[in-house]
Write an enzyme that holds these catalytic residues in place. Structure first.
Site, mmCIF file in Angstrom:
data_model
loop_
_atom_site.group_PDB
_atom_site.id
_atom_site.type_symbol
_atom_site.label_atom_id
_atom_site.label_comp_id
_atom_site.label_asym_id
_atom_site.label_seq_id
_atom_site.Cartn_x
_atom_site.Cartn_y
_atom_site.Cartn_z
ATOM 1 N N HIS A 515 0.844 -1.190 0.000
ATOM 2 C CA HIS A 515 0.000 0.000 0.000
ATOM 3 C C HIS A 515 0.881 1.242 0.000
ATOM 4 O O HIS A 515 0.877 2.020 0.948
ATOM 5 C CB HIS A 515 -0.948 -0.021 1.200
ATOM 6 C CG HIS A 515 -1.732 -1.297 1.294
ATOM 7 N ND1 HIS A 515 -2.332 -1.738 2.448
ATOM 8 C CD2 HIS A 515 -2.017 -2.233 0.364
ATOM 9 C CE1 HIS A 515 -2.937 -2.887 2.225
ATOM 10 N NE2 HIS A 515 -2.759 -3.205 0.961
HETATM 11 C C1 LIG Z 1 0.284 -8.917 -2.061
HETATM 12 C C2 LIG Z 1 -0.694 -7.775 -2.141
HETATM 13 C C3 LIG Z 1 -1.820 -7.752 -1.326
HETATM 14 C C4 LIG Z 1 -2.726 -6.708 -1.390
HETATM 15 N N1 LIG Z 1 -3.844 -6.754 -0.611
HETATM 16 C C5 LIG Z 1 -4.737 -5.749 -0.652
HETATM 17 C C6 LIG Z 1 -5.924 -5.784 0.130
HETATM 18 O O1 LIG Z 1 -6.216 -6.755 0.816
HETATM 19 N N2 LIG Z 1 -6.762 -4.734 0.104
HETATM 20 C C7 LIG Z 1 -6.509 -3.650 -0.669
HETATM 21 O O2 LIG Z 1 -7.302 -2.711 -0.627
HETATM 22 N N3 LIG Z 1 -5.413 -3.596 -1.463
HETATM 23 C C8 LIG Z 1 -4.529 -4.622 -1.481
HETATM 24 N N4 LIG Z 1 -3.429 -4.589 -2.297
HETATM 25 C C9 LIG Z 1 -3.230 -3.409 -3.172
HETATM 26 C C10 LIG Z 1 -3.958 -3.534 -4.515
HETATM 27 O O3 LIG Z 1 -3.462 -4.611 -5.232
HETATM 28 C C11 LIG Z 1 -3.773 -2.243 -5.293
HETATM 29 O O4 LIG Z 1 -4.284 -1.170 -4.525
HETATM 30 C C12 LIG Z 1 -4.485 -2.197 -6.638
HETATM 31 O O5 LIG Z 1 -4.214 -3.301 -7.417
HETATM 32 C C13 LIG Z 1 -4.087 -0.923 -7.357
HETATM 33 O O6 LIG Z 1 -4.735 -0.797 -8.588
HETATM 34 P P1 LIG Z 1 -4.027 -0.027 -9.774
HETATM 35 O O7 LIG Z 1 -4.924 -0.096 -10.941
HETATM 36 O O8 LIG Z 1 -3.563 1.281 -9.277
HETATM 37 O O9 LIG Z 1 -2.714 -0.857 -10.055
HETATM 38 P P2 LIG Z 1 -2.584 -2.424 -10.465
HETATM 39 O O10 LIG Z 1 -3.849 -3.154 -10.255
HETATM 40 O O11 LIG Z 1 -1.407 -2.924 -9.811
HETATM 41 O O12 LIG Z 1 -2.323 -2.322 -12.017
HETATM 42 C C14 LIG Z 1 -1.207 -1.664 -12.574
HETATM 43 C C15 LIG Z 1 -0.823 -2.363 -13.862
HETATM 44 O O13 LIG Z 1 0.013 -1.529 -14.634
HETATM 45 C C16 LIG Z 1 1.029 -2.301 -15.215
HETATM 46 N N5 LIG Z 1 2.161 -1.411 -15.535
HETATM 47 C C17 LIG Z 1 2.984 -0.780 -14.663
HETATM 48 N N6 LIG Z 1 3.888 -0.021 -15.327
HETATM 49 C C18 LIG Z 1 3.633 -0.182 -16.641
HETATM 50 C C19 LIG Z 1 4.235 0.345 -17.836
HETATM 51 N N7 LIG Z 1 5.272 1.176 -17.791
HETATM 52 N N8 LIG Z 1 3.733 -0.045 -19.017
HETATM 53 C C20 LIG Z 1 2.669 -0.910 -19.082
HETATM 54 N N9 LIG Z 1 2.072 -1.420 -17.999
HETATM 55 C C21 LIG Z 1 2.540 -1.061 -16.786
HETATM 56 C C22 LIG Z 1 1.356 -3.320 -14.169
HETATM 57 O O14 LIG Z 1 1.994 -4.447 -14.715
HETATM 58 C C23 LIG Z 1 -0.036 -3.644 -13.613
HETATM 59 O O15 LIG Z 1 -0.653 -4.690 -14.301
HETATM 60 C C24 LIG Z 1 -2.502 -5.633 -2.271
HETATM 61 C C25 LIG Z 1 -1.375 -5.641 -3.093
HETATM 62 C C26 LIG Z 1 -0.481 -6.708 -3.046
HETATM 63 C C27 LIG Z 1 0.691 -6.697 -3.953
#
Ligand SMILES: Cc1cc2nc3c(=O)[nH]c(=O)nc-3n(C[C@H](O)[C@H](O)[C@H](O)COP(=O)(O)OP(=O)(O)OC[C@H]3O[C@@H](n4cnc5c(N)ncnc54)[C@H](O)[C@@H]3O)c2cc1C
Ligand code: SF4
Lengths: 588, 272
Positions: A515
């Site tokens: 987080h």
């Molecule tokens: C082990 C773990 C447990 C978690 N548990 C919880 C929980 O219980 N509750 C909770 O609220 N949150 C939890 N989280 C956090 C949650 O996963 C994130 O808040 C959420 O996925 C964020 O969404 P997002 O769309 O911002 O990023 P993400 O869902 O991570 O998506 C970002 C995507 O962008 C891609 N990307 C990055 N850079 C580039 C680039 N330069 N070019 C192309 N693609 C790129 C990545 O590969 C990824 O697929 C957890 C995270 C982890 C790792």
């Protein structure tokens, strides 16, 4: 040589939670959307079949689903007087990689923030006065209210099928739910998960002490559920291989189980996987994004022109890409000026271990989010006046796993190996319990992200540098929260109890949570924020930045319910306002 | 760990074999309704495409339908007992002696050696873990603070080799030319305590760091799925009462304070 591709309406960087949500909303509005994703395609059935998804070594210990540091990492130091060094293998947090992003391997603990969290500075200054806050604390209001966000929280939770019990429906306090939460428009889509022994005992003890325990809201579903997109999620089987793992049961809310099956059928959507965006391109004025540049698996470089660029690459990579693309003024901690990299924040967790003689907890019967919690010590739910710190967190018995490499625990005095260790592990495994606090982390002037002067990635770009340490305020908070938690655990009747409050320097090798927050925050004015209240860049109005990047500081909850709600909020603003007259949605 | 190696290819931009170009598979802009057909076509044509399929086992462009293919995942490859894959016979014997003191045998449960911990470590060092595959291994290298994490330019495999040689030297110098294997149990424990506390100095390498690696990897070998060569007959799981890779506890969640009755299973099932 960079090859230029035909233009599209929208290019999305990253196909995780927020990328999937925005792609769905904007293709629904008739736009042509191309999503570019750094990692591989991932499917529930083929990538995580219950035949071999339960592999602690592969996923938890060797980080199989995560970004390879070789591909991209960052450098770290505790303070500006140290030399930052590369994070060579992940420890404290686990950056996602691949379609579904963090949604693939999250626990799915699905929390809303408190209404006061969104107006934090105003609220705290109003209650305690300006002087109560540490001088170098840079907390801010978000520029939106809980009420603005409520319909979008609701939408994300109904997308996920979140299991839980409401504590406050339209201002009416509901027995069995969290009485501190903001008013919700309706009950959770599905009832809470069943509770194993540990959480049940914890809830009894908490109740006896006058607290109001409630089941943790969970994206591991208590029953089958079909979401508004027509996608069906199955009931969780409490397998205990959830956090860090993909769910082979279609039981955990993820882009795969909630959005992608519907999204992929849209003719105006296309995903390109294994393509890493290296830069957001600007026109000569520097005020308009023209698209992105990305590199495919064979090192070929492509330019994808687009009218609208949506940065959905996860908090850390959003900031890295902004810094690299020269968008917004980089933060300078000495002057306290600039916005990109400013107000980084994280999480402050702690635990209490308890050893019993007469109890069998079956720790392996677990899910990513099963548990009973109390919220009396979160946010400003209690009077901080006497304590000399601000902030807080939820706490409780959250039974996430009994995977033995990670969790086989022994009392502290036990040797770490040899016959005595062996005896103690055998005795403790089933009959010990860990309760946790999940505390917030506020932002500070000397905590930030910028570009490292020395280390580079495989494109020769500078790595991002993280300068972060815990501050006195958070360490005090952790001690206080851990003490309160220990009182409840003590009431459960253990033979022995051990407190592990957060102490000392932040250590990048010890896992806490993924987080990470801030770095390009939302706010009311461009001087102190990178994004306006619609997550639109102040500098480049056809660029929107999603994710916890926008959080001005981190409350004592997991981020994703808010990340999802903000994505819907921004999508709504794009579809209903921006598209009608492209330009800044907030005039300054 | 072969599974990880395969996965890395799927994951790792820049890991692509020359010629494993995306041009055929995922020419951006060349929209296609699902990559599956194309991939299968390629698979049956030439050996060249095998390289291709191993390195980009997934579509680059996904449009119209989910890119589903049978058996597209990457299950782990089982490790079998047999000759050492990485260790020399002397190194292997030393590791067996070490893991058997870290987890000594007792009447109920075998020790680290019979549980397969040494075999586990050997196979791990021979694979992607040993070679630090996927980690950021670019310089400049500098000793950091403990909070900054491991900064060694050496791979785990190289570190084990270096530390085992230095340990052998230390033992022979300290215990009248005996190797670690030849020491009494008490002497062995004394050496291990010395490594743990940083009192035994190993030439050219940190004894304490080696101890931490060894302890972590030994525990992994004792508790990881048996498919990786340790935890033989699931002895580690049986010892603590972990049912292994079972996947459905719905009937058991609310049976409080009761011992779960079924024996453990692994990814590859049960031994009998
Ligand atoms: C082990 C773990 C447990 C978690 N548990 C919880 C929980 O219980 N509750 C909770 O609220 N949150 C939890 N989280 C956090 C949650 O996963 C994130 O808040 C959420 O996925 C964020 O969404 P997002 O769309 O911002 O990023 P993400 O869902 O991570 O998506 C970002 C995507 O962008 C891609 N990307 C990055 N850079 C580039 C680039 N330069 N070019 C192309 N693609 C790129 C990545 O590969 C990824 O697929 C957890 C995270 C982890 C790792
Ligand atoms: S605990 Fe439930 S949601 Fe999590 S992986 Fe197992 S079955 Fe899926």
């Amino acid at each position: 040589m960079t090859r230029k591709l035909p233009a599209t309406d929208v290019v999305i960087v990253g196909l995780g939670w927020t990328g999937s949500i925005l792609a769905h909303e904007l293709t629904g509005a008739g736009l042509n959307v191309v999503a570019i994703e750094r990692g591989p395609w991932r499917d529930t059935a083929t990538d995580f079949p219950p035949a071999y998804a339960q592999d602690e070594l592969r996923y938890r210990i060797r980080h199989d689903l995560f970004l390879r540091p070789e591909q991209l990492t960052m450098t770290f130091r505790n303070n500006a007087n140290q030399t930052a060094l590369p994070i060579r293998s992940w420890g404290s947090f686990m950056p996602p990689n691949g379609v579904g992003g963090g949604g693939v391997h999250w626990n799915a603990e699905t929390w809303r923030f408190l209404p006061s969290d969104f107006e934090l500075r105003t609220h705290l200054v109003g209650r305690y006065g300006e002087k109560f806050l540490p001088e170098d604390m840079t907390i801010q209001d978000w520029g939106i209210t809980y009420d603005d966000l409520e319909p979008h929280y609701d939408k994300f939770e109904y997308l996920c099928g979140t299991s839980g019990k409401a504590g406050n429906i339209k201002g009416r306090i509901e027995a069995g739910g969290n009485p501190f939460e903001g008013a919700r428009s309706r009950e959770y889509p599905t009832p809470p998960q069943k509770q194993p022994y540990g959480p049940t005992l914890f809830a009894q003890a908490a109740q006896e002490m006058g607290y109001k325990p409630f089941p943790q809201p969970s994206g591991n579903l208590s029953q089958a559920y079909t979401n508004p997109l027509g996608v069906t999620i199955g009931p969780c089987t409490y397998c205990g291989f959830c956090e860090w793992f993909g769910c082979g049961n279609y039981s955990k809310a993820s882009p795969q189980t909630t959005i992608l099956p519907a999204l992929i059928r849209r003719p105006n959507f296309e995903a390109r996987t294994q393509c890493e965006v290296s830069k957001i391109n600007l026109d000569k004025s520097g005020k308009r994004a023209t698209g992105v540049t990305y590199v495919d698996t064979s090192g070929n470089e492509w330019e994808q022109p687009a009218d609208l660029v949506l940065l959905c690459a996860f908090q850390l990579f959003n900031v890295h890409l902004l810094l690299h693309s020269g968008i917004g003024k980089p933060y300078d901690p000495r002057a306290g000026e600039g916005v990109i990299g400013r107000n980084y924040s994280y999480q402050v967790t702690s635990s209490v271990d308890a050893f019993f003689d007469d109890k069998i907890f079956n720790p392996f019967i677990a899910s990513g989010s099963i548990g009973m919690c109390i919220d009396e010590f979160n946010g400003d739910n209690f009077d901080h006046g006497p304590h000399g710190f601000v902030g807080g967190g939820y706490m409780g018995a959250v039974q996430t796993n009994g995977r033995p490499i990670q969790t086989a625990r022994t009392p502290q005095a036990t040797p770490r190996w040899g016959a005595e260790w062996k005896k103690a592990v055998a005795k403790s495994y089933l009959s010990s319990y860990e309760a946790v606090t999940h505390g917030g982390c506020y932002s500070y002037r000397d905590v930030y992200l910028d570009l490292d002067p020395t280390y580079t990635d495989r494109f020769g770009r500078k790595l991002m540098r993280l300068t972060f340490d815990f501050h006195e305020n958070e360490l005090k908070m952790s001690t206080y929260l851990t003490d309160r938690l220990a009182e409840v655990v003590q009431k459960m009747g253990p033979r022995q109890l051990e407190k592990h409050p957060r102490r000392g320097h932040y250590d990048v090798t010890v896992y806490q949570t993924t987080h990470t927050c801030g770095g390009a925050i939302m706010g009311v004015e461009p001087k102190t924020s990178a994004l306006n209240r619609y997550l639109q860049s102040w500098d480049v109005p056809n660029l929107f930045v999603m994710g916890a990047t926008a959080f001005p500081q981190n409350p004592g909850y997991n981020p994703t319910d808010t990340v999802g709600a903000l994505a819907y909020w921004a999508a709504d603003a794009i579809v209903n306002h921006y598209l009608k007259s492209p330009g800044p949605l907030v005039q300054i | 760990m072969v599974a990880k190696e395969i996965r890395l290819n799927v994951n790792g931009i820049g890991k692509m074999a020359p010629g494993g170009d995306s041009a055929g598979e995922g020419m951006p802009g060349s929209s296609r309704s699902g990559p599956g057909v194309r991939r299968r076509e390629l698979l049956i044509t030439t050996a060249m495409t095998l390289v291709f399929s191993a390195t980009s086992a997934r579509a680059l462009v996904v449009k119209g339908s989910l890119p589903w293919a049978t058996n597209a995942g990457t299950p782990p490859t089982a490790v079998h007992p047999g000759p050492w894959a990485y260790f020399t016979p002397e190194e292997g014997a030393a590791i067996e002696a070490l893991v058997d003191r870290l987890i000594p045998p007792d009447p109920q449960t075998p020790g680290g050696k019979d549980a397969g911990c040494a075999v586990f470590i050997d196979r791990q060092l021979a694979g992607s873990f040993g070679s630090a595959e996927g980690l950021y291994m670019h310089g400049p290298f500098a000793d950091g603070t403990p909070q900054q994490g491991d900064q060694s330019p050496l791979t785990p495999a190289a570190r084990y080799r270096q530390a085992l040689a230095a340990l052998d030297k230390y033992c022979r110098a300290t215990y009248s030319a005996k190797s670690f294997v030849q020491l009494s149990d008490d002497e062995k424990d004394k050496v291990i305590v010395g490594l743990e506390k940083g009192q035994v100095q190993l030439e050219g390498t940190s004894g304490r760091t080696f101890f931490e690696y060894l302890l972590q990897n030994t525990r992994e070998g004792f508790f990881a799925d048996p498919v990786y060569g340790g935890n033989r007959d699931m002895v580690g799981w049986k010892m603590i009462g972990f049912p292994g890779a079972r996947y459905d506890y719905r009937d058991w969640v609310e049976r409080h304070n009761e011992r779960y009755p079924l024996p453990p299973v692994g990814i590859a099932g049960r031994p009998e």
